[in-house]
Design a protein around this motif. Structure first.
Motif, PDB file in Angstrom:
ATOM      1  N   ILE A  68       0.869  -1.183   0.000  1.00  0.00           N
ATOM      2  CA  ILE A  68       0.000   0.000   0.000  1.00  0.00           C
ATOM      3  C   ILE A  68       0.901   1.227   0.000  1.00  0.00           C
ATOM      4  N   MET A  69       0.821   1.983  -1.078  1.00  0.00           N
ATOM      5  CA  MET A  69       1.642   3.180  -1.240  1.00  0.00           C
ATOM      6  C   MET A  69       0.909   4.412  -0.717  1.00  0.00           C
ATOM      7  N   PHE A  70       1.694   5.447  -0.434  1.00  0.00           N
ATOM      8  CA  PHE A  70       1.140   6.750  -0.061  1.00  0.00           C
ATOM      9  C   PHE A  70       2.063   7.823  -0.608  1.00  0.00           C
ATOM     10  N   GLY A  71       1.516   9.003  -0.830  1.00  0.00           N
ATOM     11  CA  GLY A  71       2.320  10.093  -1.370  1.00  0.00           C
ATOM     12  C   GLY A  71       3.384  10.543  -0.387  1.00  0.00           C
ATOM     13  N   ASN A  72       4.604  10.702  -0.880  1.00  0.00           N
ATOM     14  CA  ASN A  72       5.695  11.171  -0.023  1.00  0.00           C
ATOM     15  C   ASN A  72       5.314  12.473   0.674  1.00  0.00           C
ATOM     16  N   GLY A  73       5.590  12.536   1.979  1.00  0.00           N
ATOM     17  CA  GLY A  73       5.360  13.767   2.721  1.00  0.00           C
ATOM     18  C   GLY A  73       3.955  13.950   3.238  1.00  0.00           C
ATOM     19  N   ASP A  74       3.047  13.027   2.926  1.00  0.00           N
ATOM     20  CA  ASP A  74       1.663  13.129   3.402  1.00  0.00           C
ATOM     21  C   ASP A  74       1.518  12.259   4.644  1.00  0.00           C
ATOM     22  N   SER A  75       1.601  12.882   5.818  1.00  0.00           N
ATOM     23  CA  SER A  75       1.620  12.128   7.077  1.00  0.00           C
ATOM     24  C   SER A  75       0.299  11.432   7.339  1.00  0.00           C
ATOM     25  N   VAL A  76      -0.813  12.025   6.928  1.00  0.00           N
ATOM     26  CA  VAL A  76      -2.118  11.406   7.170  1.00  0.00           C
ATOM     27  C   VAL A  76      -2.276  10.153   6.315  1.00  0.00           C
ATOM     28  N   ARG A  77      -1.915  10.240   5.046  1.00  0.00           N
ATOM     29  CA  ARG A  77      -2.029   9.058   4.182  1.00  0.00           C
ATOM     30  C   ARG A  77      -1.068   7.962   4.646  1.00  0.00           C
ATOM     31  N   GLN A  78       0.089   8.368   5.102  1.00  0.00           N
ATOM     32  CA  GLN A  78       1.021   7.385   5.629  1.00  0.00           C
ATOM     33  C   GLN A  78       0.434   6.679   6.849  1.00  0.00           C
ATOM     34  N   ALA A  79      -0.151   7.445   7.764  1.00  0.00           N
ATOM     35  CA  ALA A  79      -0.743   6.854   8.973  1.00  0.00           C
ATOM     36  C   ALA A  79      -1.915   5.943   8.627  1.00  0.00           C
ATOM     37  N   LEU A  80      -2.707   6.328   7.630  1.00  0.00           N
ATOM     38  CA  LEU A  80      -3.816   5.475   7.205  1.00  0.00           C
ATOM     39  C   LEU A  80      -3.295   4.179   6.594  1.00  0.00           C
ATOM     40  N   ALA A  81      -2.231   4.277   5.810  1.00  0.00           N
ATOM     41  CA  ALA A  81      -1.640   3.077   5.218  1.00  0.00           C
ATOM     42  C   ALA A  81      -1.122   2.141   6.307  1.00  0.00           C
ATOM     43  N   GLU A  82      -0.449   2.710   7.290  1.00  0.00           N
ATOM     44  CA  GLU A  82       0.116   1.882   8.349  1.00  0.00           C
ATOM     45  C   GLU A  82      -0.966   1.273   9.233  1.00  0.00           C
ATOM     46  N   ASP A  83      -2.032   2.040   9.499  1.00  0.00           N
ATOM     47  CA  ASP A  83      -3.135   1.498  10.285  1.00  0.00           C
ATOM     48  C   ASP A  83      -3.824   0.371   9.518  1.00  0.00           C
ATOM     49  N   THR A  84      -3.988   0.550   8.210  1.00  0.00           N
ATOM     50  CA  THR A  84      -4.559  -0.508   7.370  1.00  0.00           C
ATOM     51  C   THR A  84      -3.683  -1.754   7.419  1.00  0.00           C
ATOM     52  N   ALA A  85      -2.371  -1.563   7.351  1.00  0.00           N
ATOM     53  CA  ALA A  85      -1.452  -2.696   7.407  1.00  0.00           C
ATOM     54  C   ALA A  85      -1.603  -3.458   8.719  1.00  0.00           C
ATOM     55  N   ASN A  86      -1.725  -2.724   9.825  1.00  0.00           N
ATOM     56  CA  ASN A  86      -1.894  -3.367  11.130  1.00  0.00           C
ATOM     57  C   ASN A  86      -3.195  -4.163  11.193  1.00  0.00           C
ATOM     58  N   GLN A  87      -4.265  -3.592  10.644  1.00  0.00           N
ATOM     59  CA  GLN A  87      -5.558  -4.274  10.694  1.00  0.00           C
ATOM     60  C   GLN A  87      -5.577  -5.509   9.789  1.00  0.00           C
ATOM     61  N   LEU A  88      -4.981  -5.399   8.617  1.00  0.00           N
ATOM     62  CA  LEU A  88      -4.997  -6.543   7.694  1.00  0.00           C
ATOM     63  C   LEU A  88      -4.072  -7.661   8.159  1.00  0.00           C
ATOM     64  N   ARG A  89      -3.137  -7.346   9.039  1.00  0.00           N
ATOM     65  CA  ARG A  89      -2.297  -8.405   9.625  1.00  0.00           C
ATOM     66  C   ARG A  89      -3.168  -9.395  10.389  1.00  0.00           C
ATOM     67  N   ASP A  90      -4.239  -8.897  11.019  1.00  0.00           N
ATOM     68  CA  ASP A  90      -5.159  -9.773  11.744  1.00  0.00           C
ATOM     69  C   ASP A  90      -5.942 -10.682  10.790  1.00  0.00           C
ATOM     70  N   LEU A  91      -6.050 -10.260   9.539  1.00  0.00           N
ATOM     71  CA  LEU A  91      -6.729 -11.064   8.526  1.00  0.00           C
ATOM     72  C   LEU A  91      -5.787 -12.099   7.921  1.00  0.00           C
ATOM     73  N   GLY A  92      -4.503 -11.936   8.160  1.00  0.00           N
ATOM     74  CA  GLY A  92      -3.518 -12.850   7.597  1.00  0.00           C
ATOM     75  C   GLY A  92      -2.886 -12.348   6.324  1.00  0.00           C
ATOM     76  N   ILE A  93      -2.986 -11.025   6.086  1.00  0.00           N
ATOM     77  CA  ILE A  93      -2.351 -10.422   4.916  1.00  0.00           C
ATOM     78  C   ILE A  93      -1.188  -9.562   5.391  1.00  0.00           C
ATOM     79  N   SER A  94      -0.010  -9.792   4.822  1.00  0.00           N
ATOM     80  CA  SER A  94       1.171  -8.999   5.154  1.00  0.00           C
ATOM     81  C   SER A  94       1.213  -7.785   4.229  1.00  0.00           C
ATOM     82  N   VAL A  95       1.182  -6.597   4.828  1.00  0.00           N
ATOM     83  CA  VAL A  95       1.146  -5.368   4.040  1.00  0.00           C
ATOM     84  C   VAL A  95       2.423  -4.572   4.242  1.00  0.00           C
TER      85      VAL A  95
END
Length: 529
Positions: free
Chosen positions: A367-394
């Motif tokens: 999951i990519m995010f635009g460089n320098g966009d802290s909100v999109r980065q945080a959303l990407a990382e939160d999504t990665a954490n949540q999908l880890r519970d589903l068994g998907i490595s992000v």
């Protein structure tokens, strides 16, 4: 950024700002003079100037153009009402729009505004616009001084939404430098533009509508940390800010949040991987609809809003939440167990490390995010954490926009969307004629295309709404959870502002994508106590 670091910026900011804003001792004078100083992100400064043909009013940050008048405008409920227009109609074959305009409007140089100026403006946008689509317009023709006809190449029922954002320019005073020194007939006159710093507007004394209550608007372009420092110094009246600063206490100010359709979500390529002209289209994992449905169910949006946005946002299930054409069938409740069942159904079984596998391959996603966009980065990382519970490595990755569009054809990218027009839905999901796939992520559904095409051919704007809703879900197919689900929508980000006590900001219509000019759409209605 922590408060100590922010305060550290204050000294350097005040030195830079001292040349462009009034000192604190003059704050009370602002109320007496009915003037307001507002900050906006640096990205809000119009690169090509204040020219509608190059995006002013109709670009990414859709807003009322202030300097120029529009034929119609949208209300707080996003209904269409007349501005320059006194009436408009569409022909039986839906290929000609006829608009009657007022005969009492003058540009600020004293020359009358006529249908010739309207036709000139739209033909210029058709020929020159690089930020808005005018391909549906064949020609604008002035029939007489107060009547203009828009001859279309194809039916376009949502044309009023275009008429609501295109400011009318004077044919007699238009040249290549118009955007630097614009002449209009709107509520305000641009008096001064110091590029990279500020722009100053003053009320138009000859405006044909109600007299603006705020006589002077100064817009300062700065980043969020500098905007906060400016508010802390008492140098501005309204400072844009972000959720990360929302817990700050600024003496003499209160935090205002505005609801938006400023959407964040990510695409899921729906086809099997294939390469064309050096670009990879499709993704093996997300090509399975059950995987896409599982991902949508596994996102706890409420938790994400609390964690990333400090609660300043609303859940999103569609790119058109809160709009008149929104289909509520898009709503999907968080259900991790159901999501796991869908992954099992798709053949992705949990491995010893918790990451699912199929045919010897791991369930992995970027999951990519635009460089320098802290909100999109945080959303990407939160999504990665949540999908880890589903068994998907992000894997999350910051990228530049020079490569993001091509890579999004095969990988996921956190996008920002949201506009006061259903064309946003069309632009994301409708297939392009040359490729047979949607533009921003490979997807195609003939039925979805058909509904949107029929919507554009509707007899009226209001008649089109049901067809836009059917494009989202008709009970059998569409782009929602039980359909193809080619995009995952996460949240609509509240727009936050520190507002000086004593200033009443008029009720805002829902803001579109872009934390910029929307706040001053109704600056003429603001008041000091």
């Amino acid at each position: 950024m922590k408060l100590k670091k922010t305060i550290g910026l204050l000294g350097s900011f005040v030195m830079a700002a001292s040349l462009i804003v009034a000192p604190v001792s003059q704050v009370n004078a602002q109320a007496e003079d009915a003037s307001v100083v507002v900050t906006m992100p640096t990205t809000s400064e119009p690169e090509s100037g204040f020219d509608p043909a190059y995006g002013w009013g109709a670009g990414e940050h859709v807003h009322e153009p202030l300097i120029q008048s529009t034929l119609v405008k949208t209300t707080k409920n996003l209904e269409i009402e007349n501005d320059l227009a006194t009436e408009y109609s569409i022909s039986d074959d839906k290929l000609t729009w006829t608009v009657k305009i007022r005969d009492d409007v003058k540009f600020t140089d004293g020359e009358p505004l006529t249908a010739k100026d309207v036709a000139f403006t739209y033909n210029k946008c058709r020929d020159e616009s690089t930020v808005n689509d005018f391909t549906m317009l064949k020609e604008a023709v002035a029939v007489d001084d107060t009547t203009v006809e828009f001859h279309m190449n194809e039916p376009y029922a949502i044309w009023p939404y275009t008429m609501a954002i295109v400011g009318i320019v004077p044919e007699h005073a238009y040249d290549k430098d118009y955007g630097q020194n614009p002449i209009g007939s709107g509520r305000y006159i641009m008096k001064q533009w110091d590029k990279g710093q500020q722009v100053i507007f003053e009320a138009n004394p000859d405006y044909y509508g109600e007299e603006p209550k705020i006589k002077k608007l100064t817009v300062l372009f700065m980043e969020e940390d500098a905007a906060l420092a400016a508010a802390m110094a008492g140098e501005v009246d309204v400072a844009h800010t972000a959720a990360s600063y929302s817990d700050q206490e600024v003496d003499g100010y209160h935090l205002m949040n505005v609801k938006t359709v400023d959407n964040r979500g990510f695409n899921l390529p729906v086809i099997e991987p294939e390469e064309k002209d050096g670009v990879v289209y499709g993704n093996k994992l997300t090509s399975d609809v059950n995987v896409r449905r599982a991902i949508n169910l596994a996102i706890n949006r409420e938790e994400m809003i609390d964690n990333v946005l400090n609660g300043y946002g609303t859940v999103a299930y569609s790119v058109c939440d809160k709009m008149p054409w929104y289909n509520e069938e898009a709503v999907t409740e968080y259900d991790l167990e159901a999501a796991k069942e869908l992954m099992d159904k798709a053949g992705w079984k949990e491995g010893t490390d918790g990451i699912r596998e199929k045919d010897g391959e791991k369930a992995e996603l970027t999951i990519m995010f635009g460089n320098g966009d802290s909100v999109r980065q945080a959303l990407a990382e939160d999504t990665a954490n949540q999908l880890r519970d589903l068994g998907i490595s992000v894997k999350t990755e910051g990228v530049g926009w020079d490569v993001a569009y091509d890579r999004a054809q095969s990988e996921s990218l956190i996008w920002g969307w949201g506009a006061h027009t259903p064309m946003e839905l069309y632009n994301i999901y409708h297939t392009m004629k040359d490729s047979g796939l949607a533009e921003y992520s490979p997807y195609a559904n003939e039925t979805v295309d058909k509904y949107m095409d029929e919507a554009l051919e509707s007899d009226s704007l209001e008649d089109s709404y049901e067809l836009w809703k059917k494009a989202q879900w008709d009970g059998t197919t569409g782009v929602t959870q039980e359909g193809d689900i080619p995009w995952i929508w996460l949240c609509n980000i509240d727009h936050l502002y520190f507002v000086r006590d004593g200033l009443t900001v008029a009720e805002q219509k829902i803001h579109p994508h872009g934390h910029g000019w929307s706040i001053v759409n109704n600056i003429d209605e603001w008041e000091w106590e």
